[in-house]
Design a protein around this motif. Structure first.
Motif, short mmCIF file in Angstrom:
data_model
loop_
_atom_site.label_atom_id
_atom_site.label_comp_id
_atom_site.label_asym_id
_atom_site.label_seq_id
_atom_site.Cartn_x
_atom_site.Cartn_y
_atom_site.Cartn_z
N SER A 55 0.82 -1.22 0.00
CA SER A 55 0.00 0.00 0.00
C SER A 55 0.85 1.26 0.00
N PHE A 56 2.01 1.21 0.65
CA PHE A 56 2.86 2.41 0.74
C PHE A 56 3.55 2.73 -0.59
N ILE A 57 3.60 1.75 -1.48
CA ILE A 57 4.23 1.98 -2.77
C ILE A 57 3.36 2.88 -3.65
N VAL A 58 2.03 2.80 -3.46
CA VAL A 58 1.10 3.50 -4.34
C VAL A 58 1.31 5.01 -4.34
N PRO A 59 1.37 5.70 -3.17
CA PRO A 59 1.56 7.16 -3.21
C PRO A 59 2.93 7.57 -3.75
N LEU A 60 3.87 6.63 -3.74
CA LEU A 60 5.19 6.94 -4.29
C LEU A 60 5.14 7.04 -5.81
N VAL A 61 4.35 6.16 -6.43
CA VAL A 61 4.28 6.14 -7.89
C VAL A 61 3.10 6.96 -8.42
N SER A 62 2.17 7.30 -7.54
CA SER A 62 1.00 8.10 -7.96
C SER A 62 0.73 9.17 -6.91
N LYS A 63 1.38 10.29 -7.08
CA LYS A 63 1.27 11.40 -6.13
C LYS A 63 0.02 12.23 -6.44
N SER B 215 9.81 9.94 1.70
CA SER B 215 10.72 9.20 2.58
C SER B 215 9.95 8.47 3.68
N ILE B 216 8.81 9.03 4.10
CA ILE B 216 8.00 8.39 5.14
C ILE B 216 7.36 7.12 4.59
N PHE B 217 6.91 7.17 3.34
CA PHE B 217 6.34 5.97 2.72
C PHE B 217 7.39 4.87 2.57
N VAL B 218 8.62 5.24 2.24
CA VAL B 218 9.70 4.26 2.11
C VAL B 218 9.97 3.60 3.47
N PHE B 219 9.96 4.40 4.51
CA PHE B 219 10.16 3.88 5.86
C PHE B 219 9.06 2.87 6.20
N GLY B 220 7.83 3.19 5.82
CA GLY B 220 6.71 2.29 6.07
C GLY B 220 6.88 0.96 5.34
#
Length: 411
Positions: free
Chosen positions: A309-317, A388-393
């Motif tokens: 789930s955390f990958i989604v906002p990284l690729v779709s802001k 960076s917060i999403f990557v940490f998650g």
């Protein structure tokens, strides 16, 4: 008294508890802090979260341990449920009137003091009064408390005044507690205490002594430790992102890219999408876990899904990306909550200290709640982006799944 009746009255109390946590930390507190200090909102939100969680970490197992040893004709949990529920209401009302950052932070600590005392005691009801073959059902009932707490109270908080939001969550926890202690009345704990002591003495006579008196002695048991670490990392991933939802929408996605300029209303929409997915997952996987008897596997699966789930906002802001993230993360957390309590209750090493040890496992929620916002704030300062917060998650959720696989006594 039937299990169904106990769970039917228990679930509203847990809904009320999470209503306090989620309405405050997702909407009321960040909006209150942003109004007082727009430029320092992220920093002060992290400080408030730290205070909340340090207080919660201390009182949660201590409050539960005190209830373990309470002897009254009303039971060992009932007096403390009423005490902590009323304390939560009073401190919520005071917090609603706070107009400075120090007062807001201090009162947040007091609210968390009473709410975490309440949490430690109310969750101890499950190993107290629910047979092991119904623990999956109990876990699902308790797990539904979070999504319904979000669905009801985050939406109320987002669409009412600050005072009304705080008042509603405080009043509801008192009302549901009264209903529980009256209609799911607990037996006297005076005789129960004697029976537990007699059982321990008999066990120690027949077997080699295995009694641990240290407060944290449960960590001497491997599976308890693995369950703790898995839960710790799962919630680390959770809080690293969820505590910043308000600011992720306003600053990362951007107000101009949201359906309306009302950030609080958009937070409520994200929460609603997440909650619906969560409820569906809890209902489906709670039953599936009992049928398959594969609770450990399901916990691990939920952590891996959370990572995705955390990958989604990284690729779709985008706003749509946040909604997709909400659905996947909601489903992942729903899967987790469907079996979480069942797994925890099955790795408790001491019958006499179930409340205390369940409270210690719950520290795996409160410590991440304290540390994750600080880690997120630091990552944001260093990187300048919420990515960076999403990557940490992603990293912490993956590790949480790995530790779940290491539990041996639960399938």
């Amino acid at each position: 008294m039937s299990v169904t009746r106990i769970l039917g009255l228990l679930m509203p109390t847990i809904i009320a508890l999470y209503g306090v946590y989620q309405a405050i930390n997702q909407v009321l507190l960040p909006a209150q802090i942003a109004q007082i200090s727009p430029s320092g909102k992220v920093h002060y939100m992290a400080i408030a979260s730290l205070v909340e969680s340090v207080v919660g970490t201390i009182i949660l197992p201590v409050g539960a341990a005190i209830s373990d040893r309470t002897q009254t004709k009303f039971g060992k949990r009932t007096p403390w449920l009423l005490f902590s529920a009323v304390g939560t209401l009073i401190t919520c009302l005071i917090m609603a009137t706070a107009k400075s950052i120090p007062v807001v932070v201090i009162m947040a600590g007091f609210v968390w003091f009473f709410a975490n005392w309440y949490q430690g005691v109310i969750y101890a009801v499950i190993p107290d009064r629910i047979p092991e073959n119904y623990r999956g059902l109990a876990s699902s009932a308790a797990g539904l408390g979070l999504p319904f707490g979000i669905l009801i109270f985050v939406n109320i908080a987002a669409r009412t005044s600050r005072f009304v939001g705080y008042a509603v969550v405080g009043v509801f926890i008192v009302l549901t507690t009264i209903l529980f202690v009256v209609f799911a009345r607990e037996d006297s704990s005076i005789r129960a205490k004697v029976e537990v002591q007699e059982a321990q003495e008999t066990s120690e006579t027949e077997e080699a002594p295995a009694k641990h008196t240290a407060f944290f002695s449960a960590f001497l048991h491997r599976d308890f430790t693995m369950a703790f670490l898995s839960r710790f990392l799962f919630f680390f991933a959770n809080f690293a992102v969820s505590n910043f939802t308000f600011y992720i929408l306003s600053d990362y996605i951007g107000v101009k890219n949201l359906p309306s300029a009302n950030v609080a209303a958009n937070v409520a929409t994200v929460s609603t999408f997440s909650t619906v997915a969560q409820i569906i997952a809890i209902i489906v996987f709670g039953k599936l876990a009992d049928v398959l008897d594969r609770r450990k596997m399901i916990v691990a699966l939920s952590s891996i899904t959370y990572m995705v789930s955390f990958i989604v906002p990284l690729v779709s802001k985008t706003w749509v990306g946040m909604l997709i993230y909400a659905v996947i993360s909601g489903a992942a957390s729903g899967v987790y909550f469907a079996v979480d309590i069942a797994v925890m209750s099955l790795v408790l090493p001491s019958k006499a200290d179930e409340g205390r040890d369940l409270g210690i496992l719950a520290i795996a929620t409160s410590v991440p709640a304290a540390v994750a916002p600080l880690v997120g704030s630091t990552l944001l300062d260093i990187s300048g982006t919420y990515a960076s917060i999403f990557v940490f998650g992603i990293v912490t959720a993956l590790l949480g799944g790995l530790f779940a696989f290491l539990i041996k006594s639960v399938r």
